[in-house]
Design a protein around this motif. Structure first.
Motif, PDB file in Angstrom:
ATOM      1  N   LEU A  75       0.824  -1.201   0.000  1.00 29.41           N
ATOM      2  CA  LEU A  75       0.000   0.000   0.000  1.00 29.41           C
ATOM      3  C   LEU A  75       0.861   1.255   0.000  1.00 29.41           C
ATOM      4  O   LEU A  75       0.478   2.283  -0.553  1.00 29.41           O
ATOM      5  CB  LEU A  75      -0.936   0.007   1.209  1.00 29.41           C
ATOM      6  CG  LEU A  75      -2.038   1.072   1.197  1.00 29.41           C
ATOM      7  CD1 LEU A  75      -2.970   0.869   0.018  1.00 29.41           C
ATOM      8  CD2 LEU A  75      -2.816   1.068   2.504  1.00 29.41           C
ATOM      9  N   SER A  76       2.048   1.148   0.575  1.00 31.28           N
ATOM     10  CA  SER A  76       2.955   2.297   0.619  1.00 31.28           C
ATOM     11  C   SER A  76       3.410   2.714  -0.776  1.00 31.28           C
ATOM     12  O   SER A  76       3.882   3.841  -0.970  1.00 31.28           O
ATOM     13  CB  SER A  76       4.174   1.981   1.486  1.00 31.28           C
ATOM     14  OG  SER A  76       4.878   0.858   0.966  1.00 31.28           O
ATOM     15  N   LYS A  99      -1.031   8.355  -1.370  1.00 28.69           N
ATOM     16  CA  LYS A  99      -2.138   8.469  -0.423  1.00 28.69           C
ATOM     17  C   LYS A  99      -3.397   9.014  -1.086  1.00 28.69           C
ATOM     18  O   LYS A  99      -4.511   8.535  -0.828  1.00 28.69           O
ATOM     19  CB  LYS A  99      -1.719   9.396   0.735  1.00 28.69           C
ATOM     20  CG  LYS A  99      -2.591   9.245   1.972  1.00 28.69           C
ATOM     21  CD  LYS A  99      -2.358   7.892   2.657  1.00 28.69           C
ATOM     22  CE  LYS A  99      -3.123   7.772   3.957  1.00 28.69           C
ATOM     23  NZ  LYS A  99      -2.924   6.453   4.595  1.00 28.69           N
ATOM     24  N   GLN A 120      -5.075   6.301  -3.007  1.00 29.11           N
ATOM     25  CA  GLN A 120      -5.812   5.432  -2.082  1.00 29.11           C
ATOM     26  C   GLN A 120      -7.171   6.043  -1.754  1.00 29.11           C
ATOM     27  O   GLN A 120      -8.209   5.388  -1.792  1.00 29.11           O
ATOM     28  CB  GLN A 120      -5.020   5.241  -0.790  1.00 29.11           C
ATOM     29  CG  GLN A 120      -3.672   4.553  -0.933  1.00 29.11           C
ATOM     30  CD  GLN A 120      -2.943   4.492   0.403  1.00 29.11           C
ATOM     31  OE1 GLN A 120      -3.565   4.358   1.465  1.00 29.11           O
ATOM     32  NE2 GLN A 120      -1.612   4.588   0.361  1.00 29.11           N
ATOM     33  N   TYR A 157     -13.316   3.836   6.380  1.00 30.42           N
ATOM     34  CA  TYR A 157     -12.485   3.930   7.582  1.00 30.42           C
ATOM     35  C   TYR A 157     -13.332   3.945   8.864  1.00 30.42           C
ATOM     36  O   TYR A 157     -12.794   3.805   9.962  1.00 30.42           O
ATOM     37  CB  TYR A 157     -11.612   5.182   7.531  1.00 30.42           C
ATOM     38  CG  TYR A 157     -10.553   5.123   6.446  1.00 30.42           C
ATOM     39  CD1 TYR A 157      -9.486   4.243   6.537  1.00 30.42           C
ATOM     40  CD2 TYR A 157     -10.636   5.960   5.331  1.00 30.42           C
ATOM     41  CE1 TYR A 157      -8.525   4.194   5.533  1.00 30.42           C
ATOM     42  CE2 TYR A 157      -9.675   5.919   4.330  1.00 30.42           C
ATOM     43  CZ  TYR A 157      -8.626   5.018   4.433  1.00 30.42           C
ATOM     44  OH  TYR A 157      -7.664   4.971   3.450  1.00 30.42           O
ATOM     45  N   LYS A 196      -7.446  -1.762   8.515  1.00 32.46           N
ATOM     46  CA  LYS A 196      -8.084  -1.161   7.342  1.00 32.46           C
ATOM     47  C   LYS A 196      -7.109  -1.008   6.180  1.00 32.46           C
ATOM     48  O   LYS A 196      -7.461  -1.236   5.019  1.00 32.46           O
ATOM     49  CB  LYS A 196      -8.681   0.201   7.713  1.00 32.46           C
ATOM     50  CG  LYS A 196      -9.913   0.137   8.592  1.00 32.46           C
ATOM     51  CD  LYS A 196     -11.131  -0.371   7.832  1.00 32.46           C
ATOM     52  CE  LYS A 196     -12.397  -0.254   8.671  1.00 32.46           C
ATOM     53  NZ  LYS A 196     -13.595  -0.734   7.938  1.00 32.46           N
ATOM     54  N   ASP A 197      -5.866  -0.621   6.476  1.00 40.76           N
ATOM     55  CA  ASP A 197      -4.891  -0.445   5.395  1.00 40.76           C
ATOM     56  C   ASP A 197      -4.589  -1.765   4.705  1.00 40.76           C
ATOM     57  O   ASP A 197      -4.384  -1.803   3.485  1.00 40.76           O
ATOM     58  CB  ASP A 197      -3.600   0.165   5.945  1.00 40.76           C
ATOM     59  CG  ASP A 197      -3.682   1.677   6.090  1.00 40.76           C
ATOM     60  OD1 ASP A 197      -4.728   2.245   5.702  1.00 40.76           O
ATOM     61  OD2 ASP A 197      -2.718   2.289   6.588  1.00 40.76           O
TER      62      ASP A 197
END
Length: 736
Positions: free
Chosen positions: A84-85, A89, A92, A104, A168-169
């Motif tokens: 995900l990194s 952001k 996302q 979230y 969640k991530d």
């Protein structure tokens, strides 16, 4: 009180005793407890399973009609897992904004959406909507795409458990890496490469919003192949995504205001899809999608797909294009030759089977298939449909004569149509006028003024109805006299079906390329190639009779030979941007087209004039020669089959008195035979050089022109009204 009243009172009291509020509430709470108990039991019973994953992924196998291998798509999925990194952001957040704003904050499920999905499944209304990102991740990673009640209940329970046990991530990362984006891309890394040619880490927020918007309908929203409606919808969803980001505080309003829609790159074929293979596979995939086999289902693998394509005919079509076109082009040294795109579709008129297809120079070089693209006009190949509609509707001329092959019309170039609210005065090719031509002669010479008037006689609405019934797509289809020039959009696939329907005596032929598609878990219903009678046999056979003469002595004479019986029509669109030859024998209906496509970024339509240094690349030139070469080979050197025609309509033709003092502009040009090669076409003195000289191979008729406003022979457009598409002149000339 009588006995009847007493019984009613007793009955009423009995009903009230049976349905008291206490009993109703008790029943309601009892049902609630039962449902809760059942759900609790289900929650305890259903465990989070192992990933369904990639261990069971299989290839899709594509075969020719004889069972020999055409292609095998990769044994895995086009997916590269990324952390995900590695996803910016804001990208996302774009996915969350598009799919599940409350991601979230929620507990992993949307009870309202799931309930709606269950009801839709139970009532047969199809795919559910409203799933959370967690639910979609669970479906993709742990379960299947099957739309069943049991699968949806499992999805609900597993989603609750996954939300409780997983960050969640991590859920978002799993979702981004498993969801299907179209173009064979599963996961955001593959999608970033497929649509923008970059890694996921290099996506900007605007591109991320497009990929997020795409997920709602990957095939419909892919910009490269989307319809006008699809493009409108995906732009709206892209904007919706960005607006949601602003609402959630993830995007500054000032930055949002500066963002523009990021049109993705043109698609490229996957390795192994070189040459015509990629075009054939994509045509099969598109047909399967229309039959309900989604991209996700294909992506899962395990399909054995047999095409109707005849291997020998396919190779013959490829060789015909190489011999009659590509060998004449200098694609590297000539700017015009570099823009030429060829496409073709060949159909068996008795079954609807697509036996051969030519999509372009190669799927890895030019991915958009020239066989199935619908962004060019079919031009004068539409004129036979005008005649078909006239015959089908028993239409008459302005003088009250029944329309048939012998009916006489005014063939004056730039003659304004009579009886239409929309003014139109098309110029015949080379501005030649014809002295009282019959409908047959008008078809031979493709006389624009005759067929423009015929559209008015039949009415544009009736012509459109007939055309749609025959298989012309309802795409940019104007109900105006100019429709006679083929000003709607269509593909060679579409027109091959239309002409096959004429060939099949008016019984509808729908081109179909998939013979069978087999999978251990599901089936696909093949397309029905032959349908109902859409026009009468007499109407279809009369058109066929007219088109045989077009091939024998008319504008299609390049395809004439004693080796087979043929009927066909040429077509050359506005400013010579496309050139067509649509024709058939009793055994094959084949349409060949050339398109002028700019090589500059963004493409665009350009003229074919100058192709292979031969002047106009009209329908009677390269397309007719490709058609003839292919047909001769596909029929094994020829065929004894002949057209079985019934009820040919000759119409009413009153005696015509020709004035012995006719001026040259009112007299038909001398008849050309295929062996004659005139030094120059006869032109009106009013014609300026360079506005559309025709190749010696083509007889007059395919290229119309708009008479400039203010000319004595053409009425003005009323009230400054914008001229409709297909009737608007460019530099005073239409249809070069």
């Amino acid at each position: 009180m009588g006995r009847a009243d007493a019984r009613r009172a007793a009955g009423s009291g009995g009903i009230r005793r049976l349905f008291t509020w206490r009993k109703l509430l008790g029943t309601f709470f009892g049902l609630c407890l039962l449902v809760m108990g059942g759900f609790a039991a289900l929650y305890m019973y259903v465990d989070v399973p192992q990933a369904n994953a990639q261990a069971e992924k299989q290839s899709n196998v594509y075969k020719y009609s004889d069972g020999t291998l055409l292609a095998r798509t990769g044994s895995g999925v086009n997916r590269e897992i990324v952390d995900l990194s590695a996803v910016p952001k804001k990208v996302q957040h774009a996915f969350v904004a598009a799919e599940n704003k409350s991601f979230y904050r929620d507990k992993g499920v949307d009870l309202k959406g799931t309930t709606r999905g269950l009801l839709n499944t139970l009532t047969g209304k199809g795919k559910q909507g409203g799933s959370t990102i967690t639910q979609q991740y669970v479906k993709n990673y742990y379960l299947t795409q099957d739309q069943t009640v049991s699968r949806k209940l499992k999805e609900l329970v597993i989603s609750l458990k996954v939300d409780q046990s997983t960050k969640k991530d991590d859920i978002l990362a799993g979702y981004l890496n498993t969801v299907y984006y179209g173009r064979g891309a599963s996961g955001i890394q593959a999608a970033a490469q497929a649509y923008y040619g970059v890694d996921a880490e290099d996506l900007d927020v605007s591109q991320g919003a497009y990929l997020a918007a795409l997920l709602q309908a990957p095939s419909q929203y892919d910009w490269a192949v989307a319809s006008a409606t699809g493009k409108k919808l995906v732009k709206e969803r892209w904007a919706y995504t960005l607006d949601n980001m602003v609402d959630e505080g993830w995007l500054d309003p000032a930055e949002r205001a500066k963002l523009t829609f990021p049109a993705p790159d043109a698609p490229k074929a996957a390795p192994g899809m070189e040459g015509q293979t990629g075009y054939l596979v994509e045509a099969a995939n598109q047909e399967m999608a229309r039959q309900g086999v989604t991209g996700e289902m294909l992506d899962a693998g395990g399909w054995t797909i047999t095409l109707n394509v005849d291997k020998k005919k396919q190779k013959q079509l490829e060789k015909a294009v190489d011999r009659k076109l590509e060998s004449q082009l200098d694609r590297k040294g000539n700017a015009t030759d570099a823009t030429v795109q060829a496409g073709a579709t060949s159909v068996d008129p008795k079954t609807g089977k697509v036996v051969a297809l030519y999509g372009g120079v190669g799927a890895t070089e030019h991915w958009i298939s020239n066989a199935t693209r619908q962004d060019y006009q079919p031009a004068s190949t539409f004129k036979p449909l005008v005649l078909a509609s006239a015959l089908e509707n028993g239409s008459k001329t302005q003088d009250g004569n029944l329309i048939g092959l012998d009916t006489v019309y005014d063939g004056t170039s730039k003659r304004p149509v009579v009886g239409s609210d929309t003014p139109f005065a098309p110029q015949n090719e080379d501005d030649i006028s014809y002295d009282h031509p019959t409908v047959q002669k008008a078809m031979d010479k493709s006389i624009n003024s005759v067929f423009a008037q015929m559209v008015v006689d039949v009415t544009p609405k009736a012509v459109k109805k007939t055309a749609l019934a025959l298989g012309v797509p309802d795409k940019n289809f104007p109900e105006r006299p100019a429709v006679t020039l083929g000003t709607m959009n269509a593909s060679t696939w579409d027109m091959a079906g239309v002409y096959a329907t004429l060939d099949n005596h008016g019984k509808k032929v729908t081109p179909t390329i998939v013979k069978s598609a087999e999978h251990r878990d599901r089936t696909m219903e093949p397309v029905k190639g032959i349908g109902d009678q859409v026009i009468s046999r007499a109407s279809a056979d009369t058109v066929t009779k007219a088109l045989t003469e077009v091939v024998d002595i008319g504008s299609g004479h390049e395809a004439n030979t004693t080796a087979y019986d043929a009927a066909g029509k040429t077509g050359t669109s506005e400013n010579n941007k496309s050139a067509w030859f649509a024709a058939y024998t009793p055994e094959l209906s084949t349409v060949v087209a050339l398109y002028g496509e700019s090589t500059k970024e963004g493409g665009g339509q350009v003229t074919l004039t100058g192709t292979a240094n031969s002047g106009r690349a009209n329908g009677g030139g390269f397309p007719a020669r490709i058609w003839a070469d292919y047909t001769l080979g596909a029929l094994g050197g020829g065929s004894d089959a002949t057209f079985d025609l019934e009820g040919v309509e000759h119409g009413e033709a009153p005696p015509v008195t020709r004035s012995p003092s006719s001026t040259p502009s009112e007299t038909e040009a001398p008849e050309k035979t295929p062996s004659e090669t005139p030094s120059a076409p006869t032109k009106s003195p009013s014609r300026t050089p360079g506005e559309g000289e025709s190749s010696p191979a083509e007889t007059p008729g395919d290229t119309p022109s708009w008479t400039p406003s203010g000319s004595p022979s053409a009425p003005e457009w009323p009230g400054g009204e914008e001229q409709p598409p297909g009737e608007r002149p460019e530099n005073g000339v239409l249809g070069q």
